[in-house]
Write an enzyme that holds these catalytic residues in place. Structure first.
Site, PDB file in Angstrom:
ATOM      1  N   ASN A 101      -1.929   4.990   2.518  1.00 27.37           N
ATOM      2  CA  ASN A 101      -1.650   6.191   3.307  1.00 27.37           C
ATOM      3  C   ASN A 101      -1.769   7.375   2.361  1.00 27.37           C
ATOM      4  O   ASN A 101      -0.879   7.618   1.543  1.00 27.37           O
ATOM      5  CB  ASN A 101      -0.232   6.096   3.900  1.00 27.37           C
ATOM      6  CG  ASN A 101       0.176   7.381   4.595  1.00 27.37           C
ATOM      7  OD1 ASN A 101      -0.627   8.294   4.777  1.00 27.37           O
ATOM      8  ND2 ASN A 101       1.442   7.464   4.977  1.00 27.37           N
ATOM      9  N   LYS A 156      -1.584  10.414   3.003  1.00 30.17           N
ATOM     10  CA  LYS A 156      -0.775  11.569   3.440  1.00 30.17           C
ATOM     11  C   LYS A 156      -1.640  12.840   3.375  1.00 30.17           C
ATOM     12  O   LYS A 156      -2.851  12.732   3.553  1.00 30.17           O
ATOM     13  CB  LYS A 156       0.500  11.656   2.606  1.00 30.17           C
ATOM     14  CG  LYS A 156       1.261  10.314   2.599  1.00 30.17           C
ATOM     15  CD  LYS A 156       2.650  10.400   2.069  1.00 30.17           C
ATOM     16  CE  LYS A 156       3.308   9.021   2.150  1.00 30.17           C
ATOM     17  NZ  LYS A 156       4.685   9.010   1.688  1.00 30.17           N
ATOM     18  N   HIS A 194       5.648   7.306  11.212  1.00 28.72           N
ATOM     19  CA  HIS A 194       5.996   7.433   9.799  1.00 28.72           C
ATOM     20  C   HIS A 194       7.252   8.295   9.676  1.00 28.72           C
ATOM     21  O   HIS A 194       7.432   9.242  10.438  1.00 28.72           O
ATOM     22  CB  HIS A 194       4.835   8.059   9.018  1.00 28.72           C
ATOM     23  CG  HIS A 194       5.028   7.953   7.539  1.00 28.72           C
ATOM     24  ND1 HIS A 194       5.863   8.797   6.852  1.00 28.72           N
ATOM     25  CD2 HIS A 194       4.530   7.074   6.634  1.00 28.72           C
ATOM     26  CE1 HIS A 194       5.859   8.439   5.570  1.00 28.72           C
ATOM     27  NE2 HIS A 194       5.061   7.406   5.418  1.00 28.72           N
ATOM     28  N   GLU A 239       8.034  10.576   7.766  1.00 28.24           N
ATOM     29  CA  GLU A 239       7.781  12.020   7.594  1.00 28.24           C
ATOM     30  C   GLU A 239       7.498  12.672   8.940  1.00 28.24           C
ATOM     31  O   GLU A 239       7.877  13.821   9.176  1.00 28.24           O
ATOM     32  CB  GLU A 239       6.624  12.221   6.597  1.00 28.24           C
ATOM     33  CG  GLU A 239       7.057  11.886   5.169  1.00 28.24           C
ATOM     34  CD  GLU A 239       5.964  11.356   4.264  1.00 28.24           C
ATOM     35  OE1 GLU A 239       4.768  11.512   4.590  1.00 28.24           O
ATOM     36  OE2 GLU A 239       6.307  10.765   3.216  1.00 28.24           O
ATOM     37  N   GLU A 279       9.667   0.831   6.021  1.00 29.18           N
ATOM     38  CA  GLU A 279       9.646   1.855   4.982  1.00 29.18           C
ATOM     39  C   GLU A 279      11.021   2.518   4.893  1.00 29.18           C
ATOM     40  O   GLU A 279      11.301   3.465   5.631  1.00 29.18           O
ATOM     41  CB  GLU A 279       8.587   2.918   5.313  1.00 29.18           C
ATOM     42  CG  GLU A 279       7.173   2.400   5.295  1.00 29.18           C
ATOM     43  CD  GLU A 279       6.177   3.490   4.895  1.00 29.18           C
ATOM     44  OE1 GLU A 279       5.331   3.221   4.049  1.00 29.18           O
ATOM     45  OE2 GLU A 279       6.278   4.624   5.417  1.00 29.18           O
ATOM     46  N   GLY A 322       8.315   7.849  -1.938  1.00 33.42           N
ATOM     47  CA  GLY A 322       7.998   8.933  -2.860  1.00 33.42           C
ATOM     48  C   GLY A 322       9.089   9.238  -3.866  1.00 33.42           C
ATOM     49  O   GLY A 322       9.066  10.277  -4.527  1.00 33.42           O
ATOM     50  N   SER A 337       7.398   3.479  -2.615  1.00 26.02           N
ATOM     51  CA  SER A 337       7.265   3.418  -4.079  1.00 26.02           C
ATOM     52  C   SER A 337       6.698   2.086  -4.581  1.00 26.02           C
ATOM     53  O   SER A 337       7.064   1.605  -5.653  1.00 26.02           O
ATOM     54  CB  SER A 337       8.601   3.728  -4.764  1.00 26.02           C
ATOM     55  OG  SER A 337       9.011   5.055  -4.475  1.00 26.02           O
TER      56      SER A 337
HETATM   57  P1  13P Z   1       5.054   6.099  -1.583  1.00 23.57           P
HETATM   58  O1  13P Z   1       4.298   4.830  -1.893  1.00 23.57           O
HETATM   59  O2  13P Z   1       4.448   7.311  -2.207  1.00 23.57           O
HETATM   60  O3  13P Z   1       6.506   5.947  -1.853  1.00 23.57           O
HETATM   61  O4  13P Z   1       4.909   6.327  -0.002  1.00 23.57           O
HETATM   62  C1  13P Z   1       5.187   5.295   0.859  1.00 23.57           C
HETATM   63  C2  13P Z   1       4.757   5.697   2.213  1.00 23.57           C
HETATM   64  O5  13P Z   1       5.371   6.524   2.846  1.00 23.57           O
HETATM   65  C3  13P Z   1       3.550   5.070   2.751  1.00 23.57           C
HETATM   66  O6  13P Z   1       3.394   5.372   4.099  1.00 23.57           O
END
Ligand code: 13P
Length: 256
Positions: free
Chosen positions: A9, A11, A96, A98, A168, A174, A213
């Site tokens: 992903n 983002k 997601h 976010e 997640e 992150g 992560s």
């Molecule tokens: P990270 O791997 O940067 O922690 O992000 C995970 C994520 O949100 C994947 O959709």
């Protein structure tokens, strides 16, 4: 054979130049991971160019979001699932954290997006996960159950036969703070059991990815969990070497 899926992903990251280099390196290194399904999810504006770059390779294309609307029309800024299909997307991430936290997507909106995706032949990757406060309050299972249930209510459990679930934990995204393999496995087993209480066959075949992560150093231990079927990778998917190492960790599980 376990069907691992490793999805990147990206983002809101990338540029034409960076994407081309990333895809080229990723594709070149994937020959050693032939038993793992690998997916990249670039920002919508890059779907066409990244789609062209991965055509004819084992790398699949996914989107990060789609509109919950049934039909295209006057919805400024939105992207309809049919448009994603036209760009050769096979998968789309829905719910997601976010999107939930920053753009106000409720469980009901997420369920509608899930339904919209499937109605167009896209495979939704349904993201679920608790915040740190929820984990500390012992609410993890209740949150996962609620987020999954919203989709089951709207779409019926049979819909999960054509979907992927991604666990997640919000506190691991992150942050560099990964769930331990045991925490991930427990949550995945819980999610699978939730589905199994309705349909054991669908639950057994359901792929549940871990995200938060994941990197080249922790992927192997996470993927060793019996209910962990791959990963949804954020930051590490932007570095070809890291992403390839994570794919190789999944491949090692298959051939173990
Ligand atoms: P990270 O791997 O940067 O922690 O992000 C995970 C994520 O949100 C994947 O959709």
């Amino acid at each position: 054979m376990r069907r691992y899926l490793v999805a990147g992903n990206w983002k809101m990251n990338g540029s034409r130049q960076a994407n081309a280099a990333l895809v080229e390196k990723t594709v070149a290194g994937l020959a050693r991971c032939s038993d793992v399904e690998v997916l990249v999810c670039p920002p919508a504006v890059y779907l066409e160019s990244v789609g062209q770059a991965v055509r004819g390779t084992p790398v699949r294309l996914g989107a990060q979001n789609l509109s919950d609307r049934d039909a295209p029309g006057a919805f400024t800024g939105e992207v309809h699932g049919a448009m994603l299909r036209e760009m050769q997307c096979e998968y789309v991430i829905v719910g997601h954290s976010e999107r939930r936290a920053l753009y106000g997507e409720t469980d009901e909106v997420v369920a509608r997006k899930f339904r919209a995706a499937q109605s167009l032949g896209l495979t939704p990757i349904l993201c679920v996960g608790e915040t740190l406060a929820q984990r500390e309050a012992n609410e993890t299972e209740a949150v996962l159950e609620r987020q999954l249930e919203a989709v089951v209510q709207l779409c019926e459990v049979a819909a999960l036969a054509r979907a992927v679930v991604a666990y997640e934990p919000v506190w691991a995204i992150g942050t560099g703070r990964t769930a331990t393999p045991q925490q991930a496995q427990e949550a995945h087993a819980f999610l699978r059991a939730q589905v199994a209480s309705r349909d054991a066959r669908i639950a057994a075949a359901l792929r549940v990815l871990y995200g938060g992560s994941v990197n080249s150093g922790n992927a192997a231990a996470l993927f060793a969990g019996p209910d962990v079927d791959g990963g949804l990778i954020g930051g590490a998917s932007l570095k070809a070497d890291e992403f390839l190492s994570i794919c190789a960790a999944a491949q090692a599980q298959v051939t173990r």
